[in-house]
Design a protein around this motif. Sequence first.
Motif, PDB file in Angstrom:
ATOM      1  N   LEU A  18      58.778  89.684   9.365  1.00  0.00           N
ATOM      2  CA  LEU A  18      59.001  89.031   8.068  1.00  0.00           C
ATOM      3  C   LEU A  18      60.095  87.897   8.373  1.00  0.00           C
ATOM      4  N   GLY A  19      60.215  86.819   7.715  1.00  0.00           N
ATOM      5  CA  GLY A  19      61.265  85.703   7.825  1.00  0.00           C
ATOM      6  C   GLY A  19      60.784  84.878   8.703  1.00  0.00           C
ATOM      7  N   GLY A  24      55.972  86.290   5.512  1.00  0.00           N
ATOM      8  CA  GLY A  24      56.862  86.632   4.499  1.00  0.00           C
ATOM      9  C   GLY A  24      56.516  87.434   3.304  1.00  0.00           C
ATOM     10  N   MET A  26      53.948  87.217   1.445  1.00  0.00           N
ATOM     11  CA  MET A  26      52.404  87.700   1.560  1.00  0.00           C
ATOM     12  C   MET A  26      52.231  89.121   2.235  1.00  0.00           C
ATOM     13  N   ARG A 227      62.094  82.429   4.940  1.00  0.00           N
ATOM     14  CA  ARG A 227      61.694  81.718   6.069  1.00  0.00           C
ATOM     15  C   ARG A 227      62.182  80.172   6.052  1.00  0.00           C
ATOM     16  N   VAL A 255      69.821  84.122   6.349  1.00  0.00           N
ATOM     17  CA  VAL A 255      68.831  85.235   6.825  1.00  0.00           C
ATOM     18  C   VAL A 255      67.630  84.752   7.052  1.00  0.00           C
ATOM     19  N   GLY A 285      69.726  84.935  11.569  1.00  0.00           N
ATOM     20  CA  GLY A 285      68.590  85.066  12.045  1.00  0.00           C
ATOM     21  C   GLY A 285      67.711  86.078  11.367  1.00  0.00           C
ATOM     22  N   ARG A 286      66.587  86.249  11.776  1.00  0.00           N
ATOM     23  CA  ARG A 286      65.737  87.053  10.876  1.00  0.00           C
ATOM     24  C   ARG A 286      66.137  88.820  10.841  1.00  0.00           C
ATOM     25  N   VAL A 287      65.992  89.376   9.790  1.00  0.00           N
ATOM     26  CA  VAL A 287      66.699  90.776   9.688  1.00  0.00           C
ATOM     27  C   VAL A 287      65.450  91.800   9.225  1.00  0.00           C
ATOM     28  N   GLN A 289      63.797  94.123   7.100  1.00  0.00           N
ATOM     29  CA  GLN A 289      63.957  94.770   5.648  1.00  0.00           C
ATOM     30  C   GLN A 289      64.826  95.750   5.242  1.00  0.00           C
ATOM     31  N   LEU A 292      68.288  94.813   5.009  1.00  0.00           N
ATOM     32  CA  LEU A 292      68.225  93.673   4.063  1.00  0.00           C
ATOM     33  C   LEU A 292      69.427  94.016   2.923  1.00  0.00           C
ATOM     34  N   TYR A 296      72.178  91.808   0.842  1.00  0.00           N
ATOM     35  CA  TYR A 296      72.165  91.454  -0.622  1.00  0.00           C
ATOM     36  C   TYR A 296      73.509  92.044  -1.174  1.00  0.00           C
ATOM     37  N   LEU A 313      59.943  87.013  -3.749  1.00  0.00           N
ATOM     38  CA  LEU A 313      60.368  88.317  -3.761  1.00  0.00           C
ATOM     39  C   LEU A 313      61.876  88.469  -3.363  1.00  0.00           C
ATOM     40  N   GLU A 317      64.565  91.337  -4.884  1.00  0.00           N
ATOM     41  CA  GLU A 317      65.218  92.162  -3.938  1.00  0.00           C
ATOM     42  C   GLU A 317      67.021  92.365  -4.435  1.00  0.00           C
TER      43      GLU A 317
HETATM   44  N1  UDP Z   1      62.484  88.851   4.730  1.00  0.00           N
HETATM   45  C1  UDP Z   1      62.728  89.889   5.776  1.00  0.00           C
HETATM   46  N2  UDP Z   1      63.729  89.271   6.738  1.00  0.00           N
HETATM   47  C2  UDP Z   1      64.063  88.176   6.729  1.00  0.00           C
HETATM   48  C3  UDP Z   1      63.655  87.362   5.871  1.00  0.00           C
HETATM   49  C4  UDP Z   1      62.713  87.698   4.906  1.00  0.00           C
HETATM   50  O1  UDP Z   1      62.395  90.949   5.934  1.00  0.00           O
HETATM   51  O2  UDP Z   1      64.780  87.879   7.595  1.00  0.00           O
HETATM   52  C5  UDP Z   1      61.386  89.146   3.608  1.00  0.00           C
HETATM   53  C6  UDP Z   1      62.155  89.494   2.339  1.00  0.00           C
HETATM   54  O3  UDP Z   1      62.568  90.733   2.349  1.00  0.00           O
HETATM   55  C7  UDP Z   1      60.866  89.370   1.364  1.00  0.00           C
HETATM   56  C8  UDP Z   1      59.996  88.330   2.205  1.00  0.00           C
HETATM   57  O4  UDP Z   1      60.454  88.464   3.524  1.00  0.00           O
HETATM   58  O5  UDP Z   1      60.357  90.409   1.050  1.00  0.00           O
HETATM   59  C9  UDP Z   1      59.890  86.795   1.620  1.00  0.00           C
HETATM   60  O6  UDP Z   1      59.075  86.936   0.498  1.00  0.00           O
HETATM   61  P1  UDP Z   1      59.536  85.611  -0.635  1.00  0.00           P
HETATM   62  O7  UDP Z   1      58.451  85.884  -1.658  1.00  0.00           O
HETATM   63  O8  UDP Z   1      60.835  85.527  -1.033  1.00  0.00           O
HETATM   64  O9  UDP Z   1      59.144  84.210  -0.117  1.00  0.00           O
HETATM   65  P2  UDP Z   1      57.863  83.954   0.787  1.00  0.00           P
HETATM   66  O10 UDP Z   1      57.637  84.119   2.401  1.00  0.00           O
HETATM   67  O11 UDP Z   1      56.589  84.534   0.295  1.00  0.00           O
HETATM   68  O12 UDP Z   1      57.839  82.444   0.661  1.00  0.00           O
END
Ligand code: UDP
Length: 402
Positions: A18-19, A24, A26, A227, A255, A285-287, A289, A292, A296, A313, A317
Amino acid sequence: MALNIAMLSIHSSPIGDLGTQDTGGMSVYVRELAKEIGRRGHCIDIFTQHNSGRHQRVVDLYDNVRLIHVSGGTRGSVSKGALYAYLPQLFHDLESFKIKQNLEYDILHSHYWLSGVLGAMAQSAWNIDHLLTYHTLGAVKQQTCPSEHETELRLTSERRLARGCDGLVVATQKEKEYLSRYDVSDDKITVIPCGVDLHRFKPLDKPSARRQLGFSEDDFIVLYVGRYAPVKGLHRLFETVGRLAHLPGLRLVMVGGDGPHTPMFRQLQSQATALNIQNRVTFAGRVEQKTLPQYYSAADVLAVPSYYESFGLVALEALACGTPVVTTPVGAMEKMVKDGVTGYVATDSDPKHFARLIEAIGLKQQQNSLSPSKIRASVTQFTWARSASLLLEAYRRALHEP
Ligand code: UDP
């Protein structure tokens, strides 16, 4: 009656990183809904493209939920941009798996237009009801953020698929209105808001979250999570932070993303230097979930500067963790954020305006007038259990079941 459901999530895996670029919201949506629907006794097979042997062909994800990797002879995972040409062979692989395992599905649900194309192949081969969730629409993405170049192929496919499928599922009323451009009748579209895992996303003690992440107690932390895509409006976030540089302890925590070697990362780094805020930005960087909630909870505000979201999302969160949100009026923001109470929905996309709203949150934080528990309480109705119930209703409607 328990349903046998096939979900297609071909370009991005529900257990992907994710990220990163194409993974992301979806993936979270597919994963969380499948988990919830499987828990209720329905069987779900999710098909995604294989990922260079990182996983077994079939992975048991949750109760009654399997993830099946199809390759269709491709080596390694194929990028989103190149995937269209491989869809016929991916379908062939999927079909062989279905025949070998003697599987019959009651309903097919595709995610994103590429899965929609694959789903249309299955729809005619299996004579099955086909529901489609676009997650984002190419035409809207292009209109709201012209630097996201969408192919004619995507635009025409989305138009064609919208007419050919048996039902469309969207996350907001806004998205339903966008779809009306495709001459789709209203009763074919079901609006199902997304949810949030309230067990995972909850307020943590702010000072300890900051200590654990290495941030100072006196910092004013503006957080971005997501992302690194043009549609996310990252450059205007940096401009915004440039305008806030006079605030003592200001820190922008970024993040997500694909690491320091990507063009977007380098652009943002140069922009930070040009704005003289390079010492105020932390690229985390990416973290995962599960970590997270710490980010936050450590933050004073989550910034969502996007040009377009199908839902958004990360805002949900953050609110579930008790953190206010300043956002552009995209996706479900107007439904999630109580303007002036749990954050602000910007009426003007100018960074000057966005900066003023972030500063206003800073003031509220100083006055201790934002209560994390009240912020959280404002979004507890957004659960994946509710989304799953609505989705199951949509499936039953498509099947003409009571
Ligand atoms: N996310 C994550 N780690 C990261 C960045 C994003 O786990 O480093 C997750 C975040 O918790 C969220 C999803 O990625 O659940 C992003 O969803 P969002 O609907 O905000 O954006 P999309 O990716 O659909 O454009």
